[in-house]
Scaffold this motif. Structure first.
Motif, PDB file in Angstrom:
ATOM      1  N   THR A  59     -54.663   9.588   9.012  1.00  0.00           N
ATOM      2  CA  THR A  59     -55.761  10.199   9.759  1.00  0.00           C
ATOM      3  C   THR A  59     -55.250  11.219  10.757  1.00  0.00           C
ATOM      4  OG1 THR A  59     -57.050   8.169   9.543  1.00  0.00           O
ATOM      5  CG2 THR A  59     -57.739   9.724  11.239  1.00  0.00           C
ATOM      6  N   THR A  60     -54.137  10.899  11.421  1.00  0.00           N
ATOM      7  CA  THR A  60     -53.557  11.824  12.399  1.00  0.00           C
ATOM      8  C   THR A  60     -53.147  13.131  11.747  1.00  0.00           C
ATOM      9  OG1 THR A  60     -52.759   9.991  13.753  1.00  0.00           O
ATOM     10  CG2 THR A  60     -51.710  12.132  14.080  1.00  0.00           C
ATOM     11  N   TYR A  61     -52.542  13.060  10.574  1.00  0.00           N
ATOM     12  CA  TYR A  61     -52.074  14.252   9.894  1.00  0.00           C
ATOM     13  C   TYR A  61     -53.245  15.084   9.369  1.00  0.00           C
ATOM     14  CZ  TYR A  61     -47.170  12.930  10.156  1.00  0.00           C
ATOM     15  OH  TYR A  61     -45.905  12.639  10.609  1.00  0.00           O
ATOM     16  N   LEU A  62     -54.268  14.431   8.826  1.00  0.00           N
ATOM     17  CA  LEU A  62     -55.439  15.156   8.338  1.00  0.00           C
ATOM     18  C   LEU A  62     -56.206  15.782   9.495  1.00  0.00           C
ATOM     19  CD1 LEU A  62     -56.733  12.749   5.543  1.00  0.00           C
ATOM     20  CD2 LEU A  62     -55.378  14.847   5.291  1.00  0.00           C
ATOM     21  N   GLY A  63     -56.247  15.096  10.627  1.00  0.00           N
ATOM     22  CA  GLY A  63     -56.884  15.660  11.805  1.00  0.00           C
ATOM     23  C   GLY A  63     -56.150  16.897  12.304  1.00  0.00           C
ATOM     24  N   ALA A  64     -54.831  16.828  12.310  1.00  0.00           N
ATOM     25  CA  ALA A  64     -54.027  17.985  12.714  1.00  0.00           C
ATOM     26  C   ALA A  64     -54.249  19.148  11.755  1.00  0.00           C
ATOM     27  CB  ALA A  64     -52.551  17.599  12.746  1.00  0.00           C
ATOM     28  N   TRP A 120     -47.643  18.503  19.235  1.00  0.00           N
ATOM     29  CA  TRP A 120     -48.772  17.583  19.163  1.00  0.00           C
ATOM     30  C   TRP A 120     -48.272  16.135  19.239  1.00  0.00           C
ATOM     31  CZ3 TRP A 120     -54.055  18.848  17.885  1.00  0.00           C
ATOM     32  CH2 TRP A 120     -54.864  17.740  17.611  1.00  0.00           C
ATOM     33  N   PRO A 121     -48.758  15.347  20.196  1.00  0.00           N
ATOM     34  CA  PRO A 121     -48.291  13.950  20.300  1.00  0.00           C
ATOM     35  C   PRO A 121     -48.857  13.101  19.170  1.00  0.00           C
ATOM     36  CG  PRO A 121     -50.025  14.376  21.896  1.00  0.00           C
ATOM     37  CD  PRO A 121     -49.714  15.701  21.246  1.00  0.00           C
ATOM     38  N   VAL A 122     -48.007  12.395  18.492  1.00  0.00           N
ATOM     39  CA  VAL A 122     -48.414  11.513  17.401  1.00  0.00           C
ATOM     40  C   VAL A 122     -48.234  10.070  17.850  1.00  0.00           C
ATOM     41  CG1 VAL A 122     -47.914  10.785  15.048  1.00  0.00           C
ATOM     42  CG2 VAL A 122     -47.862  13.206  15.631  1.00  0.00           C
ATOM     43  N   PHE A 123     -49.267   9.280  17.671  1.00  0.00           N
ATOM     44  CA  PHE A 123     -49.251   7.859  18.024  1.00  0.00           C
ATOM     45  C   PHE A 123     -48.921   7.644  19.505  1.00  0.00           C
ATOM     46  CE2 PHE A 123     -47.648   8.042  13.529  1.00  0.00           C
ATOM     47  CZ  PHE A 123     -48.886   7.767  12.947  1.00  0.00           C
ATOM     48  N   GLY A 124     -49.330   8.602  20.349  1.00  0.00           N
ATOM     49  CA  GLY A 124     -49.193   8.427  21.791  1.00  0.00           C
ATOM     50  C   GLY A 124     -47.819   8.689  22.355  1.00  0.00           C
ATOM     51  N   ALA A 127     -44.572  10.921  23.597  1.00  0.00           N
ATOM     52  CA  ALA A 127     -44.287  12.244  24.150  1.00  0.00           C
ATOM     53  C   ALA A 127     -43.438  13.033  23.164  1.00  0.00           C
ATOM     54  CB  ALA A 127     -43.558  12.096  25.487  1.00  0.00           C
ATOM     55  N   PRO A 128     -43.500  14.370  23.187  1.00  0.00           N
ATOM     56  CA  PRO A 128     -42.696  15.183  22.261  1.00  0.00           C
ATOM     57  C   PRO A 128     -41.211  14.859  22.385  1.00  0.00           C
ATOM     58  CG  PRO A 128     -44.330  16.546  23.365  1.00  0.00           C
ATOM     59  CD  PRO A 128     -44.367  15.202  24.031  1.00  0.00           C
ATOM     60  N   ASN A 129     -40.541  14.705  21.248  1.00  0.00           N
ATOM     61  CA  ASN A 129     -39.111  14.410  21.250  1.00  0.00           C
ATOM     62  C   ASN A 129     -38.299  15.695  21.049  1.00  0.00           C
ATOM     63  OD1 ASN A 129     -39.187  15.046  18.489  1.00  0.00           O
ATOM     64  ND2 ASN A 129     -39.403  12.896  17.865  1.00  0.00           N
ATOM     65  N   ALA A 130     -36.990  15.547  20.938  1.00  0.00           N
ATOM     66  CA  ALA A 130     -36.107  16.710  20.852  1.00  0.00           C
ATOM     67  C   ALA A 130     -36.411  17.570  19.633  1.00  0.00           C
ATOM     68  CB  ALA A 130     -34.651  16.246  20.823  1.00  0.00           C
ATOM     69  N   ARG A 131     -36.720  16.928  18.506  1.00  0.00           N
ATOM     70  CA  ARG A 131     -37.010  17.695  17.282  1.00  0.00           C
ATOM     71  C   ARG A 131     -38.286  18.523  17.439  1.00  0.00           C
ATOM     72  NH1 ARG A 131     -36.882  13.935  14.353  1.00  0.00           N
ATOM     73  NH2 ARG A 131     -34.719  14.122  13.679  1.00  0.00           N
ATOM     74  N   GLN A 132     -39.287  17.929  18.047  1.00  0.00           N
ATOM     75  CA  GLN A 132     -40.528  18.660  18.262  1.00  0.00           C
ATOM     76  C   GLN A 132     -40.297  19.897  19.132  1.00  0.00           C
ATOM     77  OE1 GLN A 132     -42.774  14.636  18.973  1.00  0.00           O
ATOM     78  NE2 GLN A 132     -44.338  16.229  18.835  1.00  0.00           N
ATOM     79  N   TRP A 133     -39.512  19.728  20.192  1.00  0.00           N
ATOM     80  CA  TRP A 133     -39.217  20.874  21.053  1.00  0.00           C
ATOM     81  C   TRP A 133     -38.374  21.915  20.308  1.00  0.00           C
ATOM     82  CZ3 TRP A 133     -41.746  22.109  25.194  1.00  0.00           C
ATOM     83  CH2 TRP A 133     -42.359  21.114  25.964  1.00  0.00           C
ATOM     84  N   LEU A 134     -37.457  21.465  19.464  1.00  0.00           N
ATOM     85  CA  LEU A 134     -36.636  22.386  18.683  1.00  0.00           C
ATOM     86  C   LEU A 134     -37.505  23.211  17.738  1.00  0.00           C
ATOM     87  CD1 LEU A 134     -33.911  23.460  17.607  1.00  0.00           C
ATOM     88  CD2 LEU A 134     -33.903  21.522  15.997  1.00  0.00           C
ATOM     89  N   VAL A 175     -45.345  19.139  10.116  1.00  0.00           N
ATOM     90  CA  VAL A 175     -44.695  17.984   9.477  1.00  0.00           C
ATOM     91  C   VAL A 175     -43.186  18.003   9.718  1.00  0.00           C
ATOM     92  CG1 VAL A 175     -46.497  17.747   7.734  1.00  0.00           C
ATOM     93  CG2 VAL A 175     -44.491  19.134   7.216  1.00  0.00           C
ATOM     94  N   ALA A 176     -42.588  19.189   9.821  1.00  0.00           N
ATOM     95  CA  ALA A 176     -41.154  19.252  10.119  1.00  0.00           C
ATOM     96  C   ALA A 176     -40.873  18.719  11.518  1.00  0.00           C
ATOM     97  CB  ALA A 176     -40.651  20.679   9.981  1.00  0.00           C
ATOM     98  N   ALA A 177     -41.745  19.040  12.457  1.00  0.00           N
ATOM     99  CA  ALA A 177     -41.546  18.592  13.837  1.00  0.00           C
ATOM    100  C   ALA A 177     -41.730  17.088  13.993  1.00  0.00           C
ATOM    101  CB  ALA A 177     -42.515  19.320  14.766  1.00  0.00           C
TER     102      ALA A 177
END
Length: 272
Positions: free
Chosen positions: A2-7, A53-57, A59-66, A130-132
Motif C-alpha cells: 500500500t505504501t508503494y502504490l500510494g507513493a 519519503w518516510p516508509v513505515f515511520g 526517518a530517512p537513512n543514508a541511502r535515501q539521502w544519497l 524504490v532505489a532509495a
C-alpha cells in the motif's frame, strides 16, 4: 505494498500538476524550451522528495539521502544548462515543429502531449523511490557504484554539452556539423550520458528479496525509449537534416546514433 502504490499515485499526480505548469509557462512565453527546463526541475524535485519519503515511520537513512542527492545533482546540472540555452532562443525547434503541424489546435494538443510526458516520467521517479528504499539500512558497495555511474553520466553529458558549445562559438564552424570530441563517436553523446545517469538506479535498487527493486529497471528502459524513439533523436535529426542537409547525412553514415563507437571510415563517400 500500500505504501508503494500510494507513493506511485502521489508521484504521478505531482508530475501531472508540474507539467501543467510547464504548459502555462509555454503558453505565456511562447518559448517551448522552458518545457524541458520545468520538466527537469520537476523530476528532480519529485524524485528527491520521493527518495526522502518516510516508509513505515522511519526517518530517512543514508541511502535515501544519497539517492536524493544524486537526483537533485542531476536536476540542477541539466536544468540550469537547459535554462541558459533557452534564454538564448526564441523557441525550441522540436516543439515549434509540433505546434506548426497541429495548427489552431496546438494549445490543446500541447497540453495533452505534456501530460503524456508527465505520465512517461512516472517510471523514472518511481525508480528513484524504490532505489532509495532498499530495505537494508547500511550502504553497500553497489550504492557507491550506482553513485559513480551517475557522476560519470553527469560529467560526460556536461563535457558533450561544452564541446558542442565551443564548436558553435567558433565562426569557422558556421553551418557545419559538430564531429569533434565525443561527437565523433556518437551523434548524441549528451543523450547517451543522460541515459547512463538513469542506469544508476537499478544498480542501487536491485537487491536480494526486494521485489520492488525490479521497478528501478524501468528507468533506463524508458529513458532509452524516450531519447532514441520519441522526443530525443527523431525530431532533432529531422531538424538537423533540414538545416544541414547532405553534411548531416554523411555524419549519420559514419557515426553511431547513440552508443559511442569508433566512426566508420569513408571511402569516396561510401562507408567502409
Amino acid at each position: 505494498m500500500t505504501t508503494y502504490l500510494g507513493a506511485l499515485a502521489i508521484i504521478a499526480l505531482s508530475l501531472a500538476l508540474l507539467m501543467a505548469l510547464a504548459w502555462v509557462v509555454r503558453e505565456r512565453t511562447g518559448n517551448s524550451g522552458w518545457v524541458d527546463t520545468v520538466w527537469t526541475f520537476s523530476v528532480g524535485l519529485v524524485g528527491a522528495g520521493s527518495a526522502l519519503w518516510p516508509v513505515f515511520g522511519h526517518a530517512p537513512n543514508a541511502r535515501q539521502w544519497l539517492v536524493a542527492g544524486l537526483v537533485a545533482l542531476w536536476s540542477v546540472r541539466l536544468g540550469t544548462h537547459i535554462a541558459i540555452r533557452t534564454k538564448g532562443i526564441s523557441d525550441d525547434p522540436r516543439y515549434a515543429a509540433f505546434a506548426k503541424e497541429w495548427g489552431f489546435d496546438a494549445p490543446r494538443r500541447m497540453f495533452i502531449f505534456l501530460q503524456n510526458q508527465a505520465l512517461g516520467s512516472v517510471p523514472l521517479v518511481f525508480a528513484v523511490f524504490v532505489a532509495a528504499h532498499v530495505p537494508e539500512p547500511a550502504l553497500r558497495v553497489q550504492d557507491f557504484l550506482g553513485a559513480a555511474i551517475l557522476l560519470i553520466g553527469i560529467l560526460g553529458e556536461g563535457l558533450a554539452d561544452a564541446q558542442l558549445r565551443w564548436f558553435r562559438q567558433d565562426p569557422v564552424n558556421a553551418g557545419q556539423v559538430c564531429d569533434v570530441g565525443l561527437w565523433r563517436w556518437s551523434r548524441h553523446p549528451n543523450y547517451f550520458f543522460e541515459w547512463l545517469c538513469w542506469l544508476a538506479y537499478p544498480v542501487i535498487g536491485l537487491a536480494t528479496g526486494y521485489a520492488w527493486g525490479w521497478a528501478s529497471v524501468l528507468a533506463p528502459v524508458f529513458m532509452y525509449w524516450i531519447l532514441v524513439h520519441v522526443t530525443g533523436i527523431p525530431p532533432l535529426e529531422q531538424q538537423m537534416l533540414r538545416s544541414r542537409g547532405e553534411r548531416y547525412r554523411a555524419y549519420q553514415a559514419r557515426t553511431s546514433a547513440f552508443f559511442p563507437l569508433p566512426p566508420k571510415a569513408m571511402v569516396k563517400g561510401v562507408t567502409a
